[in-house]
Enzyme design. Structure first.
Site, mmCIF file in Angstrom:
data_model
loop_
_atom_site.group_PDB
_atom_site.id
_atom_site.type_symbol
_atom_site.label_atom_id
_atom_site.label_comp_id
_atom_site.label_asym_id
_atom_site.label_seq_id
_atom_site.Cartn_x
_atom_site.Cartn_y
_atom_site.Cartn_z
ATOM 1 N N LYS A 111 66.148 50.507 60.681
ATOM 2 C CA LYS A 111 65.904 51.908 60.371
ATOM 3 C C LYS A 111 65.080 52.056 59.093
ATOM 4 O O LYS A 111 65.008 51.141 58.272
ATOM 5 C CB LYS A 111 67.241 52.642 60.244
ATOM 6 C CG LYS A 111 68.109 52.452 61.504
ATOM 7 C CD LYS A 111 69.418 53.187 61.423
ATOM 8 C CE LYS A 111 70.252 52.898 62.659
ATOM 9 N NZ LYS A 111 70.861 51.550 62.611
ATOM 10 N N ALA A 141 90.256 55.006 70.128
ATOM 11 C CA ALA A 141 90.674 53.607 70.175
ATOM 12 C C ALA A 141 92.172 53.477 69.921
ATOM 13 O O ALA A 141 92.877 52.738 70.607
ATOM 14 C CB ALA A 141 89.905 52.785 69.149
ATOM 15 N N TYR A 153 73.182 49.586 55.394
ATOM 16 C CA TYR A 153 74.426 48.883 55.679
ATOM 17 C C TYR A 153 74.653 47.748 54.680
ATOM 18 O O TYR A 153 74.144 46.637 54.828
ATOM 19 C CB TYR A 153 74.426 48.333 57.104
ATOM 20 C CG TYR A 153 74.213 49.377 58.176
ATOM 21 C CD1 TYR A 153 74.473 50.734 57.948
ATOM 22 C CD2 TYR A 153 73.761 49.007 59.442
ATOM 23 C CE1 TYR A 153 74.289 51.683 58.947
ATOM 24 C CE2 TYR A 153 73.574 49.951 60.440
ATOM 25 C CZ TYR A 153 73.822 51.284 60.183
ATOM 26 O OH TYR A 153 73.630 52.215 61.172
ATOM 27 N N ASP A 205 71.630 46.116 66.395
ATOM 28 C CA ASP A 205 71.125 47.200 65.555
ATOM 29 C C ASP A 205 71.658 47.067 64.137
ATOM 30 O O ASP A 205 72.842 46.780 63.921
ATOM 31 C CB ASP A 205 71.565 48.554 66.118
ATOM 32 C CG ASP A 205 71.253 49.689 65.154
ATOM 33 O OD1 ASP A 205 70.068 50.065 65.063
ATOM 34 O OD2 ASP A 205 72.185 50.163 64.466
ATOM 35 N N GLY A 233 79.528 55.014 67.950
ATOM 36 C CA GLY A 233 80.738 55.795 67.721
ATOM 37 C C GLY A 233 81.429 56.296 68.975
ATOM 38 O O GLY A 233 81.841 57.455 69.021
ATOM 39 N N ASN A 236 84.862 58.122 68.445
ATOM 40 C CA ASN A 236 84.944 59.248 67.506
ATOM 41 C C ASN A 236 85.573 58.835 66.184
ATOM 42 O O ASN A 236 86.422 59.530 65.628
ATOM 43 C CB ASN A 236 85.683 60.432 68.107
ATOM 44 C CG ASN A 236 84.797 61.300 68.984
ATOM 45 O OD1 ASN A 236 85.099 61.512 70.152
ATOM 46 N ND2 ASN A 236 83.697 61.807 68.442
ATOM 47 N N SER A 237 85.181 57.670 65.696
ATOM 48 C CA SER A 237 85.604 57.048 64.442
ATOM 49 C C SER A 237 87.073 56.636 64.430
ATOM 50 O O SER A 237 87.630 56.367 63.380
ATOM 51 C CB SER A 237 85.287 57.919 63.214
ATOM 52 O OG SER A 237 86.150 59.020 63.087
ATOM 53 N N GLY A 238 87.690 56.548 65.621
ATOM 54 C CA GLY A 238 89.017 55.920 65.652
ATOM 55 C C GLY A 238 89.979 56.411 66.704
ATOM 56 O O GLY A 238 90.639 55.623 67.370
ATOM 57 N N ILE A 239 90.104 57.719 66.874
ATOM 58 C CA ILE A 239 91.210 58.241 67.668
ATOM 59 C C ILE A 239 91.150 57.833 69.131
ATOM 60 O O ILE A 239 92.186 57.666 69.785
ATOM 61 C CB ILE A 239 91.304 59.776 67.538
ATOM 62 C CG1 ILE A 239 92.648 60.266 68.097
ATOM 63 C CG2 ILE A 239 90.099 60.470 68.180
ATOM 64 C CD1 ILE A 239 92.980 61.690 67.740
#
Length: 350
Positions: A88, A248, A62, A57, A240, A243-246
């Site tokens: 997109k 991970a 981007y 994708d 995602g 959740n943009s990091g936490i």
């Protein structure tokens, strides 16, 4: 779970769209937040293919076209017929003066500026230009990009873009492309499930790329949106998952949640989830990646990666065996909703 196992986007498209459970999201290869060298970008794409991922994708946004152009190089190696591809519409990239460049969160971008355009002509022009950058004759899935309040800045602005999509002919353009067999499926790529639900009330969409709104931390989409998707046979591409990091990194100092420092209540909840994972000798990041695929509407997950090593790590997390008892304990401790389908319960009919 298997990286390369296929699930159909839905059962009703004229041309089936098989998606591997692990896909590849192209935003980081547009130099999101930092420059990615060309060789590293190509190594990441090749690693995804070598690991069995067959869904890729991207989007004009981007890197102001850079991600699509990097995909083009990789597609020459892969063979277009060997992958499922989505891009997109909604942003046109226009030539401009250096001071007019609109990179948003991307760095080292071409000299272009973004103009939002969800009209008939805007959608058609965006698609043609994406095909040229990608070096392909067609894509499999075409998604309306960022008509959500998160991306547009307010609910009022989101409502205006949705009206433009329908009143200005953008939805008609998407439908014509699908009816002609130019694309197999149409949908939207957004950061909020609420706008997806609204779109389902206005048109016939095949699937959505939903970023960060169904995770180990967030399951509000179970209230109405995901049941509606089941009823309408609409597939979800899940971006995602961390959740943009936490999810991970865990609840470490400076952990990010929704692109900002995680608030205390989220930090505490993640600590509790981490404790359950630790009790079952399972990394939090593995649980976060696999949890989302427990829902039958979620067909593929597309975590970000900027290197071959990150891709290989994601593939290994996908293949890791997670004890059924871990999911049951998270449910028993109220850390995931009781109605959240568990990966151990999933019967894949695809």
């Amino acid at each position: 779970m298997s990286t390369s196992k296929l699930r159909l986007l839905n059962q009703r498209t004229s041309r089936p769209v098989p998606l591997t459970q692990l896909g590849f999201g192209g935003a980081p290869l547009g130099n999101l937040y930092r420059k990615v060298e060309e060789q590293d970008a190509q190594a990441a794409l090749q690693a995804a293919y070598d690991c069995g991922a067959r869904f890729f994708d991207t989007a004009p946004q981007y890197g102001l076209g850079r991600s699509e152009m990097r995909f083009a190089t990789a597609l020459q190696r892969f063979g277009r017929e060997n992958i499922q591809l989505s891009t997109k519409v909604g942003r046109l990239l226009l030539d401009c003066e250096p001071y007019e460049v609109t990179p948003e969160a991307f760095v080292d971008v071409p000299q272009k500026r973004i103009v939002f355009d969800y009209s008939y002509d805007g959608v058609m022009r965006s698609y043609e230009e994406s095909k040229a950058r990608l070096g392909v004759d067609a894509v499999d899935i075409l998604l309306v990009h960022d008509v959500c309040a998160f991306s547009q800045g307010s609910q009022e602005a989101s409502d205006a873009k949705v009206r433009e999509l329908f009143d200005g002919g953008g939805y008609r353009a998407l439908s014509e492309l699908r009816d002609a067999g130019e694309v197999a499926a149409i949908g939207a790529g957004v950061n909020e499930w609420q706008v997806c639900e609204r779109l389902l009330g206005l048109g016939d969409f095949d699937g959505f790329l939903l970023a960060g709104r169904y995770t180990l931390l967030e399951q509000e989409a179970l209230d109405s949106f995901l049941p509606l998707c089941e009823k309408r046979d609409v597939g979800i591409i899940l971006g995602g998952p961390y959740n943009s990091g936490i999810l991970a990194t865990g609840a470490v100092p400076g952990a990010k949640y929704n692109y900002a420092d995680a608030p205390p209540d989220i930090m505490e909840r993640v600590r509790r989830i981490e404790a359950v994972c630790a009790a079952h000798d399972t990394p939090l990041i593995a649980a976060a990646l696999q949890f989302v695929l427990g829902h039958p509407c979620i067909k593929t997950v597309v975590p970000g990666a900027v290197s071959a090593a990150e891709v290989q790590a994601n593939a290994a997390l996908m293949e890791r065996q997670i004890p059924t008892a871990l999911w049951q304990d998270l449910r028993a401790e109220g850390l995931i909703r009781p109605d959240a389908p568990l990966p151990s319960e999933l019967t894949d009919a695809a």
